[in-house]
Design an enzyme around this catalytic site. Structure first.
Site, PDB file in Angstrom:
ATOM      1  N   GLY A  20       0.880  -1.165   0.000  1.00 22.41           N
ATOM      2  CA  GLY A  20       0.000   0.000   0.000  1.00 22.41           C
ATOM      3  C   GLY A  20       0.905   1.198   0.000  1.00 22.41           C
ATOM      4  N   THR A  21       1.006   1.859  -1.124  1.00 20.96           N
ATOM      5  CA  THR A  21       2.253   2.510  -1.522  1.00 20.96           C
ATOM      6  C   THR A  21       2.106   3.985  -1.818  1.00 20.96           C
ATOM      7  OG1 THR A  21       2.983   0.470  -2.513  1.00 20.96           O
ATOM      8  CG2 THR A  21       3.974   2.437  -3.383  1.00 20.96           C
TER       9      THR A  21
END
Length: 219
Positions: A20-21
């Site tokens: 989750g970037t």
């Protein structure tokens, strides 16, 4: 996961590892700066706090990973292998555009099976520093690009703060501030910030630790 802001394919499977970037790349005269956060999650659990999402494709070409960690790394590994062969055949380093095309082709070919988005950036003798987005099989060159789940929180900031002609140090500050802002808002982004500066002289790696991150008003 490296949970992408605009994922492709099916919804994540339970327990699948994602990043989750927040990823980012910026061109400057003579090179590029790439940056990412370092948080990796599986469901609600953070499984890696210091994962480096900036993966080398060739000596002066890198990609930034988002989406499923396994899918994104598999695409990067396949692209790096093809580019190594490409360089051997040509007897010279591959162009950044060629690397972006390789990533784009792999991503599009397996678009129904993969949940990954790779941003490609680097330096070559023909065009200097370049940044390419490859989402959904498209290929677009941009002066800067952001991606991942955290990017949705910083579009206004990067549009307002970006200035053409920034120096390498200004690009590093711009990237650090943008990613730190995203990390403060996006629960799927966090950890440290990895920075890579790519020029004709080589590749400079830096890590911004948690206690060195910029502080903002809401904190």
């Amino acid at each position: 996961m490296l949970r992408a802001g605009a994922p492709t394919g099916d919804l994540p499977r339970a327990g699948e590892v994602h990043t989750g970037t927040t990823i980012m790349a910026v061109e400057f005269d003579g090179g590029v700066v790439m940056g990412s956060d370092s948080r990796v999650s599986a469901g609600e659990a953070v499984v890696n706090r210091v994962f480096d999402k900036l993966s080398p494709l060739h000596e002066r070409i890198y990609c930034a990973l988002s989406g499923s960690a396994a899918d994104a790394q598999a695409v990067a590994d396949m692209a790096a292998y093809q580019l190594e062969l490409h360089g051997i055949e040509l007897e010279e380093p591959p162009l950044v555009l060629a690397a972006a095309n390789v990533v784009r082709n792999i991503s599009y070919k397996y678009r129904e099976d993969l949940s990954a988005h790779l941003m490609v950036a680097g330096w070559d003798q023909r065009e200097g520093g370049q940044v390419y987005g490859t989402l959904g099989g498209m290929l677009t060159r941009q002066p800067f690009a952001i991606g991942g789940s955290g990017s949705t929180f910083i579009y206004g900031y990067v549009d307002a703060a970006y200035k053409p002609g920034m120096s390498p140090e200004e690009c590093r500050r711009f990237t650090t501030d943008a990613i730190a802002l995203a990390m403060s808002r996006d629960g799927s982004s966090g950890g440290v910030i990895y920075l890579v500066t790519i020029t004709a002289a080589g590749v400079d790696h830096r890590v911004i630790l948690g206690n060195e991150l910029p502080k903002f008003y809401d904190e």
